[in-house]
Motif scaffolding. Structure first.
Motif, PDB file in Angstrom:
ATOM      1  N   ALA A  50       0.737  -1.311  -0.074  1.00  0.00           N
ATOM      2  CA  ALA A  50      -0.050  -0.063  -0.093  1.00  0.00           C
ATOM      3  C   ALA A  50       0.777   1.273  -0.016  1.00  0.00           C
ATOM      4  O   ALA A  50       0.739   2.268  -0.649  1.00  0.00           O
ATOM      5  CB  ALA A  50      -0.981  -0.058   1.217  1.00  0.00           C
ATOM      6  N   GLU A  51       2.008   1.112   0.671  1.00  0.00           N
ATOM      7  CA  GLU A  51       2.920   2.366   0.496  1.00  0.00           C
ATOM      8  C   GLU A  51       3.531   2.635  -0.712  1.00  0.00           C
ATOM      9  O   GLU A  51       3.678   3.722  -1.035  1.00  0.00           O
ATOM     10  CB  GLU A  51       3.980   2.362   1.688  1.00  0.00           C
ATOM     11  CG  GLU A  51       4.538   3.525   2.024  1.00  0.00           C
ATOM     12  CD  GLU A  51       6.119   3.233   2.289  1.00  0.00           C
ATOM     13  OE1 GLU A  51       6.782   4.112   1.857  1.00  0.00           O
ATOM     14  OE2 GLU A  51       6.671   2.371   2.811  1.00  0.00           O
ATOM     15  N   VAL A  52       3.653   1.536  -1.294  1.00  0.00           N
ATOM     16  CA  VAL A  52       4.520   1.642  -2.504  1.00  0.00           C
ATOM     17  C   VAL A  52       3.417   2.421  -3.400  1.00  0.00           C
ATOM     18  O   VAL A  52       3.769   3.367  -4.379  1.00  0.00           O
ATOM     19  CB  VAL A  52       4.989   0.238  -3.177  1.00  0.00           C
ATOM     20  CG1 VAL A  52       5.091   0.539  -4.629  1.00  0.00           C
ATOM     21  CG2 VAL A  52       5.912  -0.393  -2.362  1.00  0.00           C
ATOM     22  N   ILE A  53       2.194   2.043  -3.431  1.00  0.00           N
ATOM     23  CA  ILE A  53       1.187   2.692  -4.325  1.00  0.00           C
ATOM     24  C   ILE A  53       1.047   4.122  -4.068  1.00  0.00           C
ATOM     25  O   ILE A  53       0.997   5.036  -4.757  1.00  0.00           O
ATOM     26  CB  ILE A  53      -0.253   1.899  -4.082  1.00  0.00           C
ATOM     27  CG1 ILE A  53      -0.182   0.483  -4.592  1.00  0.00           C
ATOM     28  CG2 ILE A  53      -1.457   2.640  -4.813  1.00  0.00           C
ATOM     29  CD1 ILE A  53      -1.200  -0.324  -4.289  1.00  0.00           C
ATOM     30  N   ALA A  54       0.722   4.146  -2.766  1.00  0.00           N
ATOM     31  CA  ALA A  54       0.540   5.809  -2.154  1.00  0.00           C
ATOM     32  C   ALA A  54       1.901   6.764  -2.518  1.00  0.00           C
ATOM     33  O   ALA A  54       1.660   7.820  -2.861  1.00  0.00           O
ATOM     34  CB  ALA A  54       0.434   5.720  -0.715  1.00  0.00           C
TER      35      ALA A  54
END
Length: 420
Positions: free
Chosen positions: A369-373
């Protein structure tokens, strides 16, 4: 450290107490932090509240109390069939899709939960995070290209929401841009956060039907996606188990991540300190996103846990079968852990935004999720460096959801940039 099981607090009582507060209304939508402070002042770390339709529950506000509940499954379990209020729940209750028992990983316990969560973790762990970042950057550039020349955009509708959606369904192996994929995302949104006139129960049923078709397609023609990896796992989950767990994974990846992106961009556009720290390099985008989880977490509340037996929590008598709502947003800003008000110290990842304990968001989902955000925020700042808010910050409106914390829209202006 104070034991949250027996910490002093107002006298115990039933969550249907006359002083119970309804978790809804304009005040709640626009400034839930004020409501959390008021509840904490009046009731302590565990407050009586009313859910949709006047259904009583406990809202766990304290950081220590939330950690205690999530660390003690033997006292506060996930199987919602323990709830003693089911006789009062109507068939069309808005919260039913995600509270009514389903044979998914969300409601399993003990060894069965470990088995199901293990399959998800291994399927997610096999995803290449570098490849995911490249894919997300490609999605981000395509979306920005679609509005860069206009000089204005709604970053929620045109950017944060579709980017998180495309990334989530791509991880599951859904074809991007298809009508089925678009309908799946629309129905997931309704089931999580229905507006007037929408039927969340029917929407949830349609989500299951579409994912059943996806599982059957991947069984016939596997790929390098989490659905195919779950099918191939030696735990040999049934089709129904995989469908139910995919619903949990996609819903957790799409809505919260879209709101994480939107909430981060809002802070950058409205908070000078935050924006200057990012622009000046004092905060990396990754550190800034962590601070957002402390200050404005996208999953502000989660329902829930159900008491296995009569017990005490924060000075309250919790009866067997009582429902507890985990107040992640309130816990992350608990003045007991931030006595000087310095919420969100750089590098501190002890927030509860991904929950805690056996049922926390499975590894490595938070990293994905952090990669996406992170990719979404970095791409926007690079492509539209002079972006500014198009309205007064006080005009921004939040979605009417007790569970998700996200804006209805984020209108911005910038210097038009024309693509090749």
């Amino acid at each position: 450290m104070t034991d949250p099981l027996t910490a002093d607090a107002p006298a115990s009582g039933c969550p249907a107490h006359p002083e119970a507060t309804t978790l809804s209304g304009l005040e709640y939508q626009q400034s839930p932090a004020e409501l959390y402070r008021s509840l904490r002042h009046r009731h302590g770390p565990v407050a009586p509240v009313l859910l949709d339709g006047g259904i009583p529950a406990w809202l766990v506000l304290g950081y220590r109390e939330v950690r205690y509940v999530t660390a003690h499954d033997e006292l506060f379990a996930r199987d919602s069939r323990r709830w003693h209020a089911w006789d009062s729940i109507p068939a069309n209750w808005p919260l039913l899709p995600f509270v009514g028992y389903q044979p998914s990983v969300l409601f399993t316990e003990g060894a069965e939960h470990q088995r199901r969560a293990g399959v998800i973790s291994e399927a997610l762990g096999a995803m290449d995070q570098f490849e995911l970042a490249v894919t997300c950057r490609r999605i981000a550039d395509t979306l920005i290209d679609s509005f860069a020349g206009r000089g204005e955009a709604d970053l929620k509708a045109a950017y944060a929401h579709p980017l998180a959606m495309l990334a989530a369904v791509g991880l599951a192996g859904m074809p991007m841009g298809s009508a089925d994929t678009d309908e799946l995302v629309r129905d997931l949104g309704i089931s999580l956060d229905a507006r007037e006139g929408e039927d969340p129960v029917a929407a949830y049923g349609r989500v299951g039907q579409r994912l059943t078709a996806l599982v059957r397609d991947k069984r016939a023609q596997p790929g390098s996606d989490i659905t195919s990896r779950m099918l191939a796992h030696p735990a040999a989950l049934t089709e129904e188990e995989i469908v139910q767990d995919l619903i949990s994974v996609i819903a957790a990846a799409q809505q919260p991540t879209a709101n994480w992106i939107g909430n981060a961009l809002r802070l950058m556009l409205t908070d000078d300190r935050f924006a200057l720290n990012v622009a000046g390099g004092r905060l990396s985008v990754a550190q800034a996103l962590t601070e957002v989880l402390w200050l404005d977490t996208p999953t502000q509340n989660f329902i829930g846990r159900w008491a296995v037996r009569d017990t005490q929590l924060g000075g309250r008598l919790i009866r067997e079968g009582d429902c507890l709502v985990l107040g992640f947003a309130a816990a992350n800003t608990d003045p007991q852990i931030w006595p000087q008000g310095h919420v969100g110290a750089a590098g501190n990842s002890a927030h509860l935004s991904f929950s805690h304990g056996e049922h926390r968001c499975p590894y490595p989902a938070p990293q994905l999720a952090e990669v996406i955000a992170r990719t979404a925020v970095e791409a926007l700042l690079e492509r539209l460096p002079d972006v500014v808010l198009a309205v007064d910050p006080g005009e921004l409106r939040w979605r009417p959801s007790v569970w998700m914390r996200g804006l209805t829209e984020l209108p911005v202006t910038y210097t038009p940039s024309y693509v090749g």
